[in-house]
Design a protein around this motif. Structure first.
Motif, PDB file in Angstrom:
ATOM      1  N   GLU A 242       9.272   1.007 -16.651  1.00 10.08           N
ATOM      2  CA  GLU A 242      10.332   0.105 -17.106  1.00 10.08           C
ATOM      3  C   GLU A 242      10.737  -0.942 -16.067  1.00 10.08           C
ATOM      4  O   GLU A 242      11.591  -1.789 -16.334  1.00 10.08           O
ATOM      5  N   TRP A 243      10.146  -0.863 -14.853  1.00 10.11           N
ATOM      6  CA  TRP A 243      10.599  -1.706 -13.735  1.00 10.11           C
ATOM      7  C   TRP A 243      10.766  -3.170 -14.142  1.00 10.11           C
ATOM      8  O   TRP A 243      11.772  -3.799 -13.833  1.00 10.11           O
ATOM      9  N   SER A 244       9.783  -3.703 -14.851  1.00  7.26           N
ATOM     10  CA  SER A 244       9.843  -5.132 -15.160  1.00  7.26           C
ATOM     11  C   SER A 244      10.071  -5.392 -16.647  1.00  7.26           C
ATOM     12  O   SER A 244       9.802  -6.480 -17.139  1.00  7.26           O
ATOM     13  N   ASN A 245      10.568  -4.379 -17.371  1.00  7.74           N
ATOM     14  CA  ASN A 245      10.908  -4.565 -18.785  1.00  7.74           C
ATOM     15  C   ASN A 245      12.272  -5.241 -18.869  1.00  7.74           C
ATOM     16  O   ASN A 245      13.286  -4.635 -18.514  1.00  7.74           O
ATOM     17  N   PRO A 246      12.338  -6.496 -19.320  1.00  7.44           N
ATOM     18  CA  PRO A 246      13.619  -7.213 -19.306  1.00  7.44           C
ATOM     19  C   PRO A 246      14.707  -6.534 -20.140  1.00  7.44           C
ATOM     20  O   PRO A 246      15.889  -6.692 -19.852  1.00  7.44           O
ATOM     21  N   GLY A 247      14.322  -5.767 -21.165  1.00  7.90           N
ATOM     22  CA  GLY A 247      15.323  -5.101 -22.006  1.00  7.90           C
ATOM     23  C   GLY A 247      15.965  -3.912 -21.332  1.00  7.90           C
ATOM     24  O   GLY A 247      17.015  -3.426 -21.779  1.00  7.90           O
ATOM     25  N   THR A 248      15.347  -3.393 -20.264  1.00  7.50           N
ATOM     26  CA  THR A 248      15.905  -2.192 -19.616  1.00  7.50           C
ATOM     27  C   THR A 248      16.091  -2.439 -18.109  1.00  7.50           C
ATOM     28  O   THR A 248      16.971  -3.187 -17.717  1.00  7.50           O
ATOM     29  N   LEU A 249      15.229  -1.828 -17.268  1.00  5.78           N
ATOM     30  CA  LEU A 249      15.426  -1.935 -15.821  1.00  5.78           C
ATOM     31  C   LEU A 249      15.249  -3.364 -15.316  1.00  5.78           C
ATOM     32  O   LEU A 249      15.904  -3.774 -14.352  1.00  5.78           O
ATOM     33  N   GLY A 250      14.346  -4.120 -15.949  1.00  3.16           N
ATOM     34  CA  GLY A 250      14.093  -5.486 -15.506  1.00  3.16           C
ATOM     35  C   GLY A 250      15.334  -6.357 -15.566  1.00  3.16           C
ATOM     36  O   GLY A 250      15.443  -7.351 -14.842  1.00  3.16           O
ATOM     37  N   GLY A 251      16.288  -5.978 -16.423  1.00  6.16           N
ATOM     38  CA  GLY A 251      17.510  -6.752 -16.550  1.00  6.16           C
ATOM     39  C   GLY A 251      18.555  -6.430 -15.493  1.00  6.16           C
ATOM     40  O   GLY A 251      19.597  -7.093 -15.422  1.00  6.16           O
ATOM     41  N   LEU A 252      18.303  -5.415 -14.683  1.00  4.20           N
ATOM     42  CA  LEU A 252      19.289  -5.015 -13.668  1.00  4.20           C
ATOM     43  C   LEU A 252      19.016  -5.749 -12.360  1.00  4.20           C
ATOM     44  O   LEU A 252      17.874  -6.016 -12.013  1.00  4.20           O
ATOM     45  N   GLU A 253      20.119  -6.019 -11.615  1.00  6.67           N
ATOM     46  CA  GLU A 253      19.978  -6.927 -10.472  1.00  6.67           C
ATOM     47  C   GLU A 253      19.239  -6.327  -9.282  1.00  6.67           C
ATOM     48  O   GLU A 253      18.302  -6.913  -8.755  1.00  6.67           O
ATOM     49  N   ASP A 254      19.617  -5.096  -8.856  1.00  8.63           N
ATOM     50  CA  ASP A 254      19.030  -4.600  -7.603  1.00  8.63           C
ATOM     51  C   ASP A 254      18.335  -3.249  -7.792  1.00  8.63           C
ATOM     52  O   ASP A 254      18.437  -2.611  -8.835  1.00  8.63           O
ATOM     53  N   GLY A 255      17.606  -2.841  -6.758  1.00 10.06           N
ATOM     54  CA  GLY A 255      16.825  -1.617  -6.795  1.00 10.06           C
ATOM     55  C   GLY A 255      17.680  -0.377  -6.985  1.00 10.06           C
ATOM     56  O   GLY A 255      17.276   0.569  -7.686  1.00 10.06           O
ATOM     57  N   PHE A 256      18.886  -0.346  -6.392  1.00  7.13           N
ATOM     58  CA  PHE A 256      19.738   0.829  -6.516  1.00  7.13           C
ATOM     59  C   PHE A 256      20.205   1.009  -7.961  1.00  7.13           C
ATOM     60  O   PHE A 256      20.231   2.124  -8.490  1.00  7.13           O
ATOM     61  N   ALA A 257      20.538  -0.099  -8.606  1.00  3.63           N
ATOM     62  CA  ALA A 257      20.949  -0.034 -10.008  1.00  3.63           C
ATOM     63  C   ALA A 257      19.789   0.462 -10.867  1.00  3.63           C
ATOM     64  O   ALA A 257      19.966   1.297 -11.775  1.00  3.63           O
ATOM     65  N   LYS A 258      18.570  -0.036 -10.558  1.00  2.00           N
ATOM     66  CA  LYS A 258      17.401   0.422 -11.311  1.00  2.00           C
ATOM     67  C   LYS A 258      17.172   1.917 -11.114  1.00  2.00           C
ATOM     68  O   LYS A 258      16.871   2.644 -12.054  1.00  2.00           O
TER      69      LYS A 258
END
Ligand SMILES: [K+]
Ligand SMILES: [K+]
Lengths: 439, 439
Positions: A242-258
């Motif tokens: 999901e790292w670069s999925n804009p609908g999920t983790l990709g939409g989050l700003e930083d690594g900690f949020a992901k």
């Protein structure tokens, strides 16, 4: 004569069904809802609460009044605790009635609990639940009281603490915990609550009594290690997918949020059901992984459902034993007896059957929905998880009824299979062996 | 020392893999194809033929020359017959090497075949195959020779007869048998051929030797009855689900044509793989039913794959025994031993695992395809069925490789599980029993 004798699992199923009906009646009363609920909406909500599923055809945050939400909370608490105590109670109940040989079988099957009487056990379970929920409420209040004021903040905190500990997944917010996706306090508290609730009373009491790793029962070690590794591995896979999925983790700003979001999404399927990401936006690969996790679930005699993590581990160990060509699977220097293996594969296969049959029913009643959506809601209902791709409220009445039934069976079924296998009696009639080719 | 010792299933897997490679090389030669085939197209086609699957990334009717089609036909024949004889051969091979106690185990596991030596057995299997295929060719020729002329008519007839008997599902027509949807002769001949091929050599030889119902082995009775009922029930359900679907039965003019098409569609999933209806046009409910049938498959030591119909029946009987609370499942007055039950659930569960893992891989390699399409092709590959919703040729290279691997494992796996469980030896080390809660 004339008295109907029910087995403990039948009593449990009947009790849950009655509780659903009573809860539905309460929710249906005018004071419980901000708009008139249909009878089937009330029944589905009550069933979802009693089975601690969390799938919903209404918006618990908006459609229910404070009284309605309180009813849901009580149903969750009674449903969650009721099930948790039931597994342990069965040991005691059976202990007084069965011949000695079978007492041991059942005692072994449900874990070596030795309590002097029923009241002791129930008291301990309730104390465990209330203390954990109180701690959770206080921690969550640190976030929600400043944000929402004392009364509303405490209410949201209490509701989420009870819902989390009981793995119910109901939220007073319309979008579950999506707003809190990057909040470390809420993430940590809620996930810790439902993981602890999902360990199971037998494991927790063993931990409480023995504390040192070497003295813990095999069951405790298995549940703790498997919980740890499943959560870590699932987090890692979800981060990757999901790292670069804009609908999920990709939409989050930083690594900690992901990392927080991936962790939450990795642990919630077994069987909490809260979400901080949009479930429908996950990639198909993640969706399938979540379905597998929902099917597995957490610990026995816990507030969680699914086939149970011990069942899953026994299957893995059996597969390992198979490839090593050894007679019995082993763990921590102990061999897992054949009847346990049989129980595990029976529970797993019964689960597969229930899921396939429900899904077949839904493709008939709600054929216009996408297959993946239907499959996801089915597994979510079976594992009483409550994660949803958003179609539950669009389902036809027969479809909702089918899902409700699957919740009930998903909650009571795995315990029942274990119970019936443990108490199975040899019949008098003997047959000759019949050979048949397999595979 | 220095010699690698392989178990019979390992020999089978290796032999199949080598056959795939050799076949791929032959198909890759210029004379085999009407257009230059990529190496992976040749390999996929050869693998699909050897495992008698029928999934295809090329158009066998158009992309292959007569020589290429002949190569495919030989691969089907060798793959189908090779597997069929292998199960029976294992009995004899093992019989000379193992201690007596285990000889009996294996003998029982693979059916009570008592042939004096290997050549007798191989001869019988080949005679059975060639006679059936010759009859099938003649029957089909009655339709195709008048239509296509003597040479082409005979070729189409021979190809379909061999492909049907071996449950391969390859056709010299681009749209399989859709043109023949209402042709009673083709429908009856082809379905009869693949049903007979799917009964298994042990069942057929028992039928040939004993003929009277009362004298047949339990295995034979189970396979015959289960085949009959599964086919009848599946036909009835498909008639109901597809009756007014304009893409399938709804598009046919009369009731007899609908009945023929429903019958064909009901029997082809276990594991023939021909189709007279557009698979992608089936309702989702029918699609799921077809997937379940593909997973089940047909008889042991037959040309068919899947978990096998005996495995499925043992699971059903075990469930029945469970609800009746009896110790062993029974059929025809005989009890099914515990080790058979364990074999059956192990095979079924290993199948579920393989399907889920393959599907997970495909959602990663080919995430843009619909979930149902991927799930369908996965089960079709596992059961070496070859029915397709049309996406196999659109899959990425890793996706095609994954499907090919699943075909191989789907073909060899169930037999291997049965074999390893039958020959499992008790190890010297003994562990204490470890108790664990299930469900
Ligand atoms: K839940
Ligand atoms: K096939």
């Amino acid at each position: 004569g004339g008295v109907i004798r029910l087995s403990p699992p039948e009593i449990l199923l009947l009790g849950f069904a009655l509780l659903c009906a009573a809860g539905a009646l309460l929710l249906w009363l005018p004071g419980s809802a901000t708009r008139p609920l249909a009878w089937h909406e009330a029944l589905f909500t009550a069933t979802s609460a009693v089975t601690v599923t969390g799938l919903s055809v209404i918006d618990v945050g908006k459609d229910l009044t404070f009284i309605g939400q309180l009813v849901v909370l009580v149903l969750i608490q009674v449903g969650g605790l009721g099930f948790m105590t039931f597994a342990a109670l069965t040991v005691l109940l059976l202990g007084t009635r069965l011949p000695l040989s079978q007492q041991n079988l059942v005692r072994e099957a449900l874990g070596e609990i030795a309590f002097s009487d029923i009241r002791d056990l129930v008291k301990l379970v309730i104390a465990f639940a209330f203390i954990t929920e109180a701690i959770g409420t206080l921690l969550l209040a640190c976030h929600w009281v400043p944000e929402q004021g004392l009364a509303m903040g405490l209410w949201h905190s209490l509701f989420h603490a009870v819902s989390a500990f009981n793995n119910a997944g109901f939220s007073t917010f319309s979008d579950s915990l999506i707003q809190e996706v990057g909040n470390p306090l809420v993430n940590a508290t809620v996930t810790l609550m439902f993981i602890v609730g999902g360990l199971g009373f037998v494991v927790v009491s063993d931990l409480y009594r023995h504390r040192r790793w070497s003295r813990l029962a095999m069951q405790t070690k298995v549940v703790l290690l498997a919980t740890f590794w499943l959560n870590v591995i699932a987090t890692a896979i979800l981060l990757g997918l999901e790292w670069s999925n804009p609908g999920t983790l990709g939409g989050l700003e930083d690594g900690f949020a992901k990392l927080q979001a991936a962790w939450f999404q990795a642990v919630t399927p077994r069987t909490a059901g809260f979400n901080t990401l949009e479930i429908g936006a996950l990639t198909d690969a993640s969706t399938l992984l979540v379905m597998v996790l929902m099917f597995i679930g957490a610990g026995s005699s816990s507030t969680a459902s699914g086939i149970k993590i011990t069942t899953f581990v026994v299957l893995l160990l059996t597969a390992r034993a198979f490839y090593r060509n050894t007679e019995h699977p082993t763990a921590f220097g102990r061999s897992i007896p054949q009847e346990t293996v049989i129980k595990a594969i029976t529970v797993a296969l019964a689960g597969v059957l229930l899921v396939v049959l429900t899904l077949f029913g839904l493709t008939i009643t709600d054929g216009e929905q996408s297959f993946l959506d239907l499959a996801f809601e089915t597994v979510s209902a079976f594992g009483t998880v409550g994660l949803s791709r958003g179609i539950t409220s669009d389902l036809s009445l027969p479809g909702q009824f089918l899902l409700g039934l699957t919740m009930l069976l998903g909650r009571v079924g795995p315990l029942s299979v274990g119970y019936f296998l443990a108490t199975r009696q040899a019949r008098g009639v003997r047959y000759a062996r019949g050979e048949i080719q397999i595979g």
